[in-house]
Design an enzyme around this catalytic site. Structure first.
Site, PDB file in Angstrom:
ATOM      1  N   THR A 116      45.738  24.226  44.359  1.00 15.75           N
ATOM      2  CA  THR A 116      45.336  24.566  45.718  1.00 15.75           C
ATOM      3  C   THR A 116      43.859  24.918  45.703  1.00 15.75           C
ATOM      4  O   THR A 116      43.335  25.431  44.708  1.00 15.75           O
ATOM      5  CB  THR A 116      46.176  25.736  46.277  1.00 15.75           C
ATOM      6  N   GLN A 136      54.113  32.725  51.617  1.00 17.76           N
ATOM      7  CA  GLN A 136      52.705  32.758  51.977  1.00 17.76           C
ATOM      8  C   GLN A 136      51.836  33.276  50.835  1.00 17.76           C
ATOM      9  O   GLN A 136      50.615  33.115  50.865  1.00 17.76           O
ATOM     10  CB  GLN A 136      52.505  33.643  53.216  1.00 17.76           C
ATOM     11  N   CYS A 137      52.447  33.885  49.829  1.00 16.09           N
ATOM     12  CA  CYS A 137      51.701  34.382  48.673  1.00 16.09           C
ATOM     13  C   CYS A 137      51.249  33.214  47.807  1.00 16.09           C
ATOM     14  O   CYS A 137      51.953  32.221  47.665  1.00 16.09           O
ATOM     15  CB  CYS A 137      52.567  35.327  47.837  1.00 16.09           C
ATOM     16  N   THR A 146      36.860  17.642  48.457  1.00 14.79           N
ATOM     17  CA  THR A 146      37.658  18.773  47.965  1.00 14.79           C
ATOM     18  C   THR A 146      38.622  19.339  49.004  1.00 14.79           C
ATOM     19  O   THR A 146      39.622  19.943  48.632  1.00 14.79           O
ATOM     20  CB  THR A 146      36.734  19.908  47.479  1.00 14.79           C
ATOM     21  N   ASP A 147      38.339  19.162  50.294  1.00 12.22           N
ATOM     22  CA  ASP A 147      39.139  19.849  51.306  1.00 12.22           C
ATOM     23  C   ASP A 147      40.617  19.478  51.263  1.00 12.22           C
ATOM     24  O   ASP A 147      41.481  20.331  51.464  1.00 12.22           O
ATOM     25  CB  ASP A 147      38.570  19.576  52.706  1.00 12.22           C
ATOM     26  N   THR A 180      31.758  14.969  48.917  1.00 11.44           N
ATOM     27  CA  THR A 180      30.441  15.520  48.608  1.00 11.44           C
ATOM     28  C   THR A 180      29.841  14.914  47.351  1.00 11.44           C
ATOM     29  O   THR A 180      28.635  14.669  47.284  1.00 11.44           O
ATOM     30  CB  THR A 180      30.552  17.050  48.435  1.00 11.44           C
ATOM     31  N   ASP A 197      35.656  10.796  54.809  1.00  9.32           N
ATOM     32  CA  ASP A 197      35.651  12.246  54.671  1.00  9.32           C
ATOM     33  C   ASP A 197      37.072  12.680  54.352  1.00  9.32           C
ATOM     34  O   ASP A 197      38.034  12.166  54.938  1.00  9.32           O
ATOM     35  CB  ASP A 197      35.179  12.894  55.977  1.00  9.32           C
ATOM     36  N   SER A 198      37.223  13.620  53.433  1.00  6.95           N
ATOM     37  CA  SER A 198      38.582  13.995  53.021  1.00  6.95           C
ATOM     38  C   SER A 198      39.385  14.615  54.154  1.00  6.95           C
ATOM     39  O   SER A 198      40.613  14.628  54.112  1.00  6.95           O
ATOM     40  CB  SER A 198      38.542  14.942  51.820  1.00  6.95           C
ATOM     41  N   ARG A 258      56.534  28.983  56.075  1.00  8.11           N
ATOM     42  CA  ARG A 258      55.827  29.885  55.173  1.00  8.11           C
ATOM     43  C   ARG A 258      56.218  31.319  55.541  1.00  8.11           C
ATOM     44  O   ARG A 258      55.823  31.849  56.576  1.00  8.11           O
ATOM     45  CB  ARG A 258      54.319  29.672  55.270  1.00  8.11           C
TER      46      ARG A 258
END
Length: 342
Positions: A165, A277-278, A88-89, A12, A56-57, A245
């Site tokens: 993340t 998963q946390c 950013t993705d 972007t 594109d990422s 996870r």
């Protein structure tokens, strides 16, 4: 004067508005650096390397990570730091991968981007880019890089790449490091947190790695997970590692079929890594019986790793080593500050 190489991959941040059509189009970053007065105030030389065409990422893959490693390696001695403009993705995946592929990194590699294109009035891209360039050029009193590691800079925060993340698809505060402190907070001045910054061997060379083995699957547990689906996925002959996870501090349902499937996978040389998963906290498989059951069947702890770091670390190790026991041992070792081992 210090020199920084600006590597534009896409995303972007690299979009500008065509004054005739009002359509967003990829910018020429060589022209951008030459035309923006803010760049003339930065006390560093800036050269630009552009991916042609920009990507594109969402299309980023290990081959693109290897391309970035080659660009940095070829230019390593000529520049004091590197800034990578990236969508950013998947930025956290790329930052994590580079942290393992650039062994004993002694110079800053800072990834940044924006939530709004550079061509829009309210863009966050200009501040993210200019601050990243400044941070990439700063040295300490000994002439060494102040932040010699792979980082993400976004919205006033410099964070370790393999601890990051993406947390927000719309807000300017798009990235966070839940299990590790910021390396630097950029306000009116830079507030470096030196006790969080890696200390490499500055007298030793950086060792680049170019190969990644992507025969990995990410498997998220959920209440009601079905045996026949898991069975078909996890028994694929091509799989060399499973990033699982789990719930809470590393717990899983005590289904006999799940335990048996994981045991068979481990016995066949598949490396099964347990991450939570946390978004915050760490895996402690010895805390509850459900976690102990996993440990008894060959599952190794991912500690407080992000999914991005766990996936890219195992891809890196699979490409470097054939022995599953060695890989399991190294998954329980901090290679680039990606996990906290108490």
């Amino acid at each position: 004067m210090n020199k920084v190489l600006l590597i534009y991959t896409g995303g972007t941040i690299g979009m500008g508005k065509n004054p005739l059509t009002s359509a967003l189009e990829p910018l020429d970053f060589n022209h951008l650096v030459a035309s923006m007065p803010e760049f003339k105030l930065i006390k560093t030389d800036i050269d630009v390397y552009q991916f042609t065409p920009p990507i594109d990422s969402s299309d980023v893959a290990p081959e693109k990570w290897a391309q970035l490693v080659r660009i940095i390696t070829r230019n390593y001695e000529q520049y004091d730091g590197f800034v990578i403009l990236h969508g950013t993705d998947t930025m956290a995946y790329t930052a994590s991968a580079l942290s393992f592929m650039l062994e004993n990194l002694t110079k800053p590699v800072i990834l940044t981007g924006s939530q709004l294109p550079m061509g829009l009035l309210r863009t966050d891209g200009k501040e993210n880019l200019i601050t990243s360039l400044e941070l990439a050029s700063i040295k300490d009193e000994n002439g060494n890089a102040r932040v010699p590691e792979v980082c993400i800079y976004f919205s006033g925060q410099l964070i370790r790449g393999n601890r990051s993340t993406k947390i927000n698809a719309n807000g300017f505060h798009a990235f966070e490091s839940f299990n590790y402190g910021h390396l630097c907070d950029a306000g009116v001045s830079f507030e470096f947190h030196d006790h969080h910054i890696l200390k490499p061997s500055f007298d030793k060379p950086m060792i680049p790695h170019f190969d990644m083995d992507a025969n990995v699957v990410v498997f998220s547990l959920f209440p009601g997970v079905q045996e026949h689906i898991v069975y078909n996925v996890l028994r694929s002959k091509e799989i060399r590692s499973i990033v699982m996870r789990t719930f809470g501090s590393g717990n899983a349902p005590q289904y006999p079929w799940l335990t048996q499937t994981l045991r068979e996978a481990s016995m066949n040389g598949v490396v099964v890594v347990n991450i939570s998963q946390c978004v915050a906290g760490t895996v402690e498989m010895g805390r509850y019986g459900t976690g102990c059951q996993l440990m008894k069947n060959g599952v190794v702890s991912g500690y407080d790793s992000t999914v991005e770091a766990a996936v890219t670390k195992i891809m890196y190790l699979l490409a470097e080593y054939d022995d599953p026991h060695t890989i399991r041992k190294l998954m329980n070792t901090s290679l680039a500050g990606e996990i906290t081992i108490s």
